[in-house]
Design a protein around this motif. Structure first.
Motif, PDB file in Angstrom:
ATOM      1  N   ILE A 189       0.844  -1.199   0.000  1.00  0.00           N
ATOM      2  CA  ILE A 189       0.000   0.000   0.000  1.00  0.00           C
ATOM      3  C   ILE A 189       0.879   1.249   0.000  1.00  0.00           C
ATOM      4  N   ALA A 190       0.548   2.213  -0.860  1.00  0.00           N
ATOM      5  CA  ALA A 190       1.178   3.533  -0.759  1.00  0.00           C
ATOM      6  C   ALA A 190       0.115   4.529  -0.343  1.00  0.00           C
ATOM      7  N   MET A 191       0.494   5.543   0.467  1.00  0.00           N
ATOM      8  CA  MET A 191      -0.441   6.605   0.779  1.00  0.00           C
ATOM      9  C   MET A 191       0.116   7.914   0.240  1.00  0.00           C
ATOM     10  N   VAL A 192      -0.487   8.366  -0.861  1.00  0.00           N
ATOM     11  CA  VAL A 192       0.001   9.572  -1.527  1.00  0.00           C
ATOM     12  C   VAL A 192      -0.706  10.778  -0.924  1.00  0.00           C
ATOM     13  N   GLY A 193       0.103  11.647  -0.278  1.00  0.00           N
ATOM     14  CA  GLY A 193      -0.461  12.767   0.468  1.00  0.00           C
ATOM     15  C   GLY A 193      -0.392  12.501   1.967  1.00  0.00           C
ATOM     16  N   ALA A 194       0.470  11.557   2.361  1.00  0.00           N
ATOM     17  CA  ALA A 194       0.676  11.290   3.788  1.00  0.00           C
ATOM     18  C   ALA A 194       1.189  12.556   4.458  1.00  0.00           C
ATOM     19  N   SER A 195       0.860  12.733   5.727  1.00  0.00           N
ATOM     20  CA  SER A 195       1.202  13.985   6.404  1.00  0.00           C
ATOM     21  C   SER A 195       1.452  13.753   7.890  1.00  0.00           C
ATOM     22  N   PRO A 196       2.346  14.549   8.489  1.00  0.00           N
ATOM     23  CA  PRO A 196       2.531  14.446   9.939  1.00  0.00           C
ATOM     24  C   PRO A 196       1.557  15.351  10.716  1.00  0.00           C
ATOM     25  N   ASN A 197       0.760  16.152  10.009  1.00  0.00           N
ATOM     26  CA  ASN A 197      -0.150  17.101  10.660  1.00  0.00           C
ATOM     27  C   ASN A 197      -1.435  16.392  11.097  1.00  0.00           C
ATOM     28  N   LEU A 198      -1.616  16.259  12.417  1.00  0.00           N
ATOM     29  CA  LEU A 198      -2.688  15.428  12.974  1.00  0.00           C
ATOM     30  C   LEU A 198      -4.081  15.806  12.492  1.00  0.00           C
ATOM     31  N   TYR A 199      -4.236  17.024  11.974  1.00  0.00           N
ATOM     32  CA  TYR A 199      -5.558  17.462  11.542  1.00  0.00           C
ATOM     33  C   TYR A 199      -5.862  17.116  10.087  1.00  0.00           C
ATOM     34  N   LYS A 200      -4.888  16.512   9.412  1.00  0.00           N
ATOM     35  CA  LYS A 200      -5.096  16.173   7.998  1.00  0.00           C
ATOM     36  C   LYS A 200      -5.423  14.696   7.822  1.00  0.00           C
ATOM     37  N   TRP A 201      -6.279  14.430   6.843  1.00  0.00           N
ATOM     38  CA  TRP A 201      -6.640  13.040   6.528  1.00  0.00           C
ATOM     39  C   TRP A 201      -5.396  12.197   6.265  1.00  0.00           C
ATOM     40  N   GLY A 202      -4.372  12.788   5.592  1.00  0.00           N
ATOM     41  CA  GLY A 202      -3.147  12.056   5.278  1.00  0.00           C
ATOM     42  C   GLY A 202      -2.384  11.650   6.522  1.00  0.00           C
ATOM     43  N   SER A 203      -2.730  12.243   7.655  1.00  0.00           N
ATOM     44  CA  SER A 203      -2.089  11.892   8.913  1.00  0.00           C
ATOM     45  C   SER A 203      -2.900  10.844   9.679  1.00  0.00           C
ATOM     46  N   PHE A 204      -4.162  11.143   9.947  1.00  0.00           N
ATOM     47  CA  PHE A 204      -4.885  10.163  10.782  1.00  0.00           C
ATOM     48  C   PHE A 204      -5.240   8.897  10.022  1.00  0.00           C
ATOM     49  N   LEU A 205      -5.337   8.967   8.696  1.00  0.00           N
ATOM     50  CA  LEU A 205      -5.527   7.721   7.932  1.00  0.00           C
ATOM     51  C   LEU A 205      -4.266   6.858   7.982  1.00  0.00           C
ATOM     52  N   LEU A 206      -3.112   7.504   7.845  1.00  0.00           N
ATOM     53  CA  LEU A 206      -1.854   6.747   7.877  1.00  0.00           C
ATOM     54  C   LEU A 206      -1.645   6.121   9.260  1.00  0.00           C
ATOM     55  N   ALA A 207      -1.881   6.923  10.294  1.00  0.00           N
ATOM     56  CA  ALA A 207      -1.718   6.400  11.663  1.00  0.00           C
ATOM     57  C   ALA A 207      -2.632   5.188  11.866  1.00  0.00           C
ATOM     58  N   ALA A 233      -3.106   2.125  -4.096  1.00  0.00           N
ATOM     59  CA  ALA A 233      -2.701   3.499  -3.795  1.00  0.00           C
ATOM     60  C   ALA A 233      -3.855   4.213  -3.099  1.00  0.00           C
ATOM     61  N   ILE A 234      -3.575   4.734  -1.900  1.00  0.00           N
ATOM     62  CA  ILE A 234      -4.574   5.544  -1.200  1.00  0.00           C
ATOM     63  C   ILE A 234      -4.209   6.999  -1.476  1.00  0.00           C
ATOM     64  N   ILE A 262      -7.184   1.947  -6.573  1.00  0.00           N
ATOM     65  CA  ILE A 262      -7.009   3.265  -5.964  1.00  0.00           C
ATOM     66  C   ILE A 262      -8.160   3.528  -5.010  1.00  0.00           C
ATOM     67  N   LEU A 263      -7.793   4.009  -3.812  1.00  0.00           N
ATOM     68  CA  LEU A 263      -8.815   4.500  -2.877  1.00  0.00           C
ATOM     69  C   LEU A 263      -8.666   6.017  -2.867  1.00  0.00           C
ATOM     70  N   LEU A 264      -9.623   6.721  -3.467  1.00  0.00           N
ATOM     71  CA  LEU A 264      -9.516   8.175  -3.628  1.00  0.00           C
ATOM     72  C   LEU A 264     -10.366   8.868  -2.561  1.00  0.00           C
ATOM     73  N   ILE A 265      -9.682   9.286  -1.507  1.00  0.00           N
ATOM     74  CA  ILE A 265     -10.342   9.897  -0.338  1.00  0.00           C
ATOM     75  C   ILE A 265     -10.795  11.330  -0.655  1.00  0.00           C
ATOM     76  N   THR A 266      -9.980  12.036  -1.410  1.00  0.00           N
ATOM     77  CA  THR A 266     -10.175  13.463  -1.681  1.00  0.00           C
ATOM     78  C   THR A 266     -11.610  13.818  -2.063  1.00  0.00           C
ATOM     79  N   SER A 267     -12.110  14.946  -1.553  1.00  0.00           N
ATOM     80  CA  SER A 267     -13.439  15.426  -1.948  1.00  0.00           C
ATOM     81  C   SER A 267     -13.287  16.657  -2.833  1.00  0.00           C
ATOM     82  N   GLY A 268     -14.417  17.171  -3.308  1.00  0.00           N
ATOM     83  CA  GLY A 268     -14.386  18.337  -4.202  1.00  0.00           C
ATOM     84  C   GLY A 268     -14.682  17.927  -5.639  1.00  0.00           C
ATOM     85  N   PHE A 269     -15.370  16.816  -5.824  1.00  0.00           N
ATOM     86  CA  PHE A 269     -15.708  16.333  -7.168  1.00  0.00           C
ATOM     87  C   PHE A 269     -17.201  16.569  -7.449  1.00  0.00           C
TER      88      PHE A 269
END
Lengths: 492, 492
Positions: free
Chosen positions: A18-36, A76-77, A100-107
């Protein structure tokens, strides 16, 4: 033999990496709490966080791009902002990901431009042979592969119930209940905007998925109603689908249009059409979970005749009213049971159904009454009210006595605790044994707030509801499904 | 001025002293766990255990007989075996007790001899001017006098809801829920066989009892239906009665006959008669408690127009369906609210009712939306779905991050925890403030399993349900009661 469609969706749930594209260390971002959440879930394959601005996230190596990850990526997430999604999809195709699991909204949910972008991306992945879940999805769970990637951060036990939901918040609610009640979940998928994979695809996938025994679905509209009903009918013959349809009233349907706007022109699936396809219709989210537990752990009743055993009279009355209103009948006790119970119960016992144990917490009385009713040809199902959970009361008493009198003989207290535990264990064993022995559903109702809905005991699982009405609704649903199946399998 | 009847029943709930005749050190006997419960409850007056075979119980002095207790006794709790009850009643009369709680069973419910003994005892106490609760009762609670004497051993918070139940096990269930959900109880009484005090007497007493604001009742039959309905009608004008009638179907009524056999010939109170008397009819025990919390803490809605604010779309759809099916309407948003929210929400927001906050956890957006809807003349009530309890999610994330990366910057974790707590507190404050400011009910629904139903915050209490359908049923019940009262108070 698994179908081609099954194999392709399988890459969403059983990826080797699994890869997580848009992973983040910022706890308020989806890329952070999804990865954790994903790491914590214990997935056995490699997990590659991707973010050009980070060297490590959560003390694990982070990669500047999908291309630079050190191995193949099956799933790929994607959690990058909507403006970057198309570029990332191109990278996914180049990397030859399978899903692909496309979490992003705005579509689609964000208007015309978003809708067009969604169509474009859907065409790209279709051409590349990639299956895509989303966009605008809450995520997925597969407890059988230790994958937990949802916004709601729930982590239910492993089980046989799989859930597809067009609404993330409703899915999250059901998963949260499952976790709290000890109900085992197999797979969860929030289909979001359904750019590619839709609720029908998922029901078809769950039908082929051998570890899925029960299917739960929440949906508001479907693109191709004809196909949905065909898939549902075929699936219902093999395993139960319990569904909640959002937008069954005019107000609800207006709200649904605004919620999943892209489906505004979709086929209106009516409750009648669902019933014809063998779908068990729940009236609210709670019923999804209440029904699922009975279907998961109990044999179907073969008729509508219910025997009720109750520790207290009030519950017996309430249960009788509820059964009556739900098409279940309480036949009188046959002579053989009267004779048996005359020997066990006080002379003034009710001699009727419900059998009122008048508060007697006596394991032998309970076991004999329960076996008499369960084994009898006069009954198709048994309700056991208030006997389970009585140990809870003794723990309370012991705790009170310790509080008010610290000098109270500790050996007596210990005996009381041991007896309470023994009583409870004996009760669980009896219920589980008789279900297996007589292949008949026993639904228990417990006073204790400590009890889970699904209580594992040895090789069995005992189903315990907090109220008689919940147990009776579940029993009604099981009987409905049994009758639907019987009608289907009878010669025409 | 309190009635004579009120003053006499008052000795049951506000005695200056209590004796327990039949007290016991044996943890399996009612005389033991009731006494422990009573002591633990913290009753301020003297408690006299009575048992000729014990010198002390729970390290407290025990008296050989009621006569030998060292002071006057206002309430005698009697738990001796049925064969000794008549003798003890004689002793109670000699001791000039004012009230008796007769726990012992084996009377009317046990056959003809028991029934005759019950009549005899009832005549004795009536002649002596003593009020008697029971026999065959689960006990009583008065949180306002720190009295907790029930078999179920529940210990709910102090509050304004009083409950009378003909069934001990149903009463115990409701009390247990109240305790777990943080719902304040005022008084409880299990009327048992109703040898003297009956459900009608209790409703009359609760009407006069100033600290009781809401009355809950479970009953299967009443001796004098005419008087019951008169008392209920008069009481409903002053405070709501929420009632569950056991035996509303043929099966339920058969079970009720066997449960409270002495009432077999009693007046059949129909649901229609109850409604005419202003009684709010619950369909099951859960609704008793679900309704009570809304009535206890919220102003009544003045009409059926509901504004819905939801953090997620699915709940908005489910809530719209439920409202539609329960006679509540969701009017379109007035222009002024559209203008206000256009400035706060993303450009693609739904511009409809339900207002979908599309997952935005932003206190300002939440506060402004909530105030816009609550203050608007277009709405009579507000449903707030999923905003409360979002902090719970952040605690989960933080806990996960700590697990997977012990080296993660603890100051960032602390900030996240603080922000989550602040968010939750702000939300509770906003909801409480707007209910008070606009005198309109706001019912919240929360994802968090940690939340109580009734959440105290400053001077306010916020009502939080676990599902939209529970909140909507409670709102429907409040509206029904409001309309009944309005019909009664309008000039004829």
């Amino acid at each position: 033999v698994a179908s081609e469609s099954f194999k392709r969706i399988n890459s969403v749930f059983y990826p080797s990496s699994i890869a997580m594209v848009g992973a983040s260390p910022n706890l308020y971002k989806w890329g952070s709490f999804l990865l954790a959440n994903l790491i914590k879930g214990g997935f056995k394959g490699p997990i590659y966080p991707v973010n050009p601005r980070e060297k490590t996230i959560f003390s694990r190596p982070c990669y500047p791009s999908l291309a630079e990850t050190p191995g193949p990526v099956e799933l790929a997430i994607v959690v990058v902002p909507v403006a970057h999604v198309k570029k990332v999809i191109t990278e996914c195709i180049a990397k030859q990901v399978k899903a692909i699991l496309l979490i992003t909204s705005g579509f689609s949910e964000a208007g015309k431009a978003g809708h067009e972008l969604e169509l474009e991306i859907a065409a790209m992945v279709r051409e590349a042979g990639i299956r895509l879940v989303g966009p605008n999805t809450m995520g997925i769970i597969n407890t059988h592969a230790d994958i937990t990637v949802t916004g709601s951060h729930t982590r239910p036990l492993r089980g046989a119930i799989s859930l597809v939901s067009q609404s993330g918040n409703l899915g999250g609610q059901v998963l949260g209940w499952a976790e709290n009640m000890g109900i085992g979940i197999n797979k969860f998928v929030g289909t979001g905007n359904e750019g590619d994979v839709n609720v029908t695809d998922m029901i078809e996938y769950f039908r082929e998925d051998e570890t899925t025994k029960i299917i739960l679905a929440y949906f508001e509209g479907v693109e191709d109603g004809q196909r949905f009903l065909e898939v549902a009918r075929k699936t219902s013959m093999e395993k139960p689908i319990i569904a909640l349809k959002g937008g069954r009233t005019s107000a609800g349907s207006r709200a649904a249009m605004s919620h999943t706007g892209s489906l505004a022109g979709s086929y209106p699936i009516t409750l009648g059409a669902l019933a014809q396809a063998g779908v068990i219709v729940a009236k609210n989210p709670t019923e999804l979970i209440d029904f699922s537990i009975a279907f998961q752990h109990l044999p179907l009743p073969q008729g509508n005749r219910v025997g009720v055993i109750t520790l207290g009279g009030g519950w017996g009355v309430v249960a009788s009213d509820e059964c009556n209103e739900r098409g279940l009948v309480l036949p009188e006790l046959p002579e053989e049971i009267l004779t048996k119970l005359d020997k066990l119960l006080p002379s003034f016992w009710s001699r009727g159904n419900p059998i009122d144990l008048v508060g007697q917490i006596n394991p032998a009385v309970f076991r004999n009454s329960l076996e008499a009713v369960t084994s009898s040809e006069a009954f198709d199902a048994v309700l056991d009210l208030g006997n389970l959970g009585t140990s809870h009361f003794m723990y309370r008493v012991v705790s009170t006595v310790r509080d008010i009198d610290p000098s109270f003989d500790p050996s007596i207290v210990q005996i009381a605790i041991n007896e309470a535990a023994k009583l409870e264990a004996g009760h669980l064993r009896d219920v589980g044994d008789f279900i297996a022995k007589y292949n008949k559903p026993i639904l228990t109702v417990s006073h204790s707030e400590k009890l889970q809905y699904a209580i594992p005991f040895g090789d069995n699982v005992v189903v315990a509801y907090p109220t008689p009405e919940k147990a009776i609704r579940a029993l009604q649903a099981m009987l409905w499904y049994r009758n639907w199946k019987a009608g289907r399998t009878k010669p025409a």
